[in-house]
Write an enzyme that holds these catalytic residues in place. Structure first.
Site, short mmCIF file in Angstrom:
data_model
loop_
_atom_site.label_atom_id
_atom_site.label_comp_id
_atom_site.label_asym_id
_atom_site.label_seq_id
_atom_site.Cartn_x
_atom_site.Cartn_y
_atom_site.Cartn_z
CG ASP A 1 -1.79 1.35 1.25
OD1 ASP A 1 -2.64 1.42 0.32
OD2 ASP A 1 -1.43 2.19 1.86
CE1 TYR B 1 0.69 7.81 3.35
CE2 TYR B 1 0.87 5.57 2.29
CZ TYR B 1 0.21 6.36 2.85
OH TYR B 1 -1.08 6.05 3.62
CE LYS C 1 -4.03 4.89 1.23
NZ LYS C 1 -2.49 4.41 1.03
#
Length: 314
Positions: free
Chosen positions: A34, A39, A66
């Site tokens: 993930d 990030y 995402k």
């Protein structure tokens, strides 16, 4: 494996350590990775893509990333931003519009060096993140971004769509209103916070929505034996005294059954029938080995009853 850590969450990590972490996870049988543009502002995706290109050239890993933030160039970023240290030279900006979803998805594929990702999640909707702007952001998502995600799935560009959040209310709201394949709930189904188990997990099970339980260690407070001398975070900040006491009480019960606190934390997240997978952050081969050891450990059923009666209800 969650990849915020190799995006330099809290501390810088070298490219070599990031690559070794992914390689060790792969060697240990981890197949779901993930990540998110947020990030390290592209860094985690970039490092994950580089590492998987070596160990998984056939692109068999399951990748979850995402949308909801786009990355704008930032030529002179601060050393630390949003908890990430020495991230890539981009600044995150919330945008749930059609163009932003398409742009974010395409940019993620480039950083990940992949033809497609398997799971696409709308990142960090809800009042906890957006405050007074939460309703406006939700309208933008439902009117534009969600429809675009459906189009990507219908076109075969992704296998599944959903939401990734650490707020239960927004997950329940969306599961009640639109078709989702996946809900990733972070830190809300753990030994210290079982809120997701009250309604969200039963609702997802009823609707056929797969749940990914992320952050089983609540940002670190449950990641080490309670007697370990190390800084402890809860929900991304220094753990408050009351939460430390609760963790200690849970750890004491675990010790009676010969189970370390982190092992119980990981196994707890797997216990609900709605949970299809658990995502935990790892940095370095040692952390990967520790995590895989916990996953393989035996945990007696009697522990859960004891925790429910003596510690978790506190």
């Amino acid at each position: 494996m969650g990849t915020a850590g190799i995006g330099n969450l809290y501390a810088p990590v070298s490219n070599a350590v990031a690559e070794a972490t992914v390689a060790a996870a792969w060697e240990g049988g981890v197949r779901l990775f993930d990540t998110a543009p947020y990030y390290g502002f592209g860094l985690a995706e970039r490092r994950l893509g580089a590492a998987l290109s070596v160990v998984d050239p056939d692109q068999t890993a399951i990748i979850s990333t995402k949308v909801g933030r786009v990355l704008d160039p930032d030529p002179a970023p601060a050393r630390e931003r949003h908890g990430f240290v020495n991230g890539d030279r981009f600044a995150p900006r919330f945008d749930y519009s059609r163009d932003a979803v398409l742009r974010s998805h395409e940019a993620s594929l480039e950083r990940l060096r992949r033809d497609r990702v398997n799971i696409l999640l709308a990142h960090d909707l809800g009042a906890l993140t957006h405050g007074a702007q939460a309703d406006a952001q939700m309208r933008a998502f439902l009117d534009d971004g969600y429809r675009t995600m459906v189009e990507l799935k219908d076109a075969g560009a992704v296998d599944a769509i959903g939401i990734g959040a650490n707020e239960v209310a927004v997950c329940e709201y969306l599961v009640d209103r639109v078709d989702l394949d996946v809900v990733m709930i972070a830190g809300r189904y753990t030994l210290l916070d079982c809120e997701a188990g009250e309604r969200l997990l039963p609702l997802c099970l009823e609707r056929g929505v797969r749940v990914i339980a992320a952050a089983p260690y609540n940002s670190g407070i449950l990641a080490q034996p309670i007697e370990a001398d190390a800084p402890r975070r809860y929900d991304y900040i220094a753990a408050p005294a009351g939460m430390l006491r609760r963790a200690a009480a849970i750890g004491a019960v675990c010790a009676r059954f010969g189970v370390e606190l982190p092992t119980a934390a990981l196994h707890f997240a797997h216990r609900d029938a709605a949970v299809a997978s658990v995502v935990a952050g790892m940095v370095g081969r040692d952390e990967v080995a520790a995590h895989l050891g916990r996953a393989a450990a035996d945990v007696p059923d009697a522990l859960w009853q004891a925790l429910a009666e003596e510690a978790m209800a506190a």
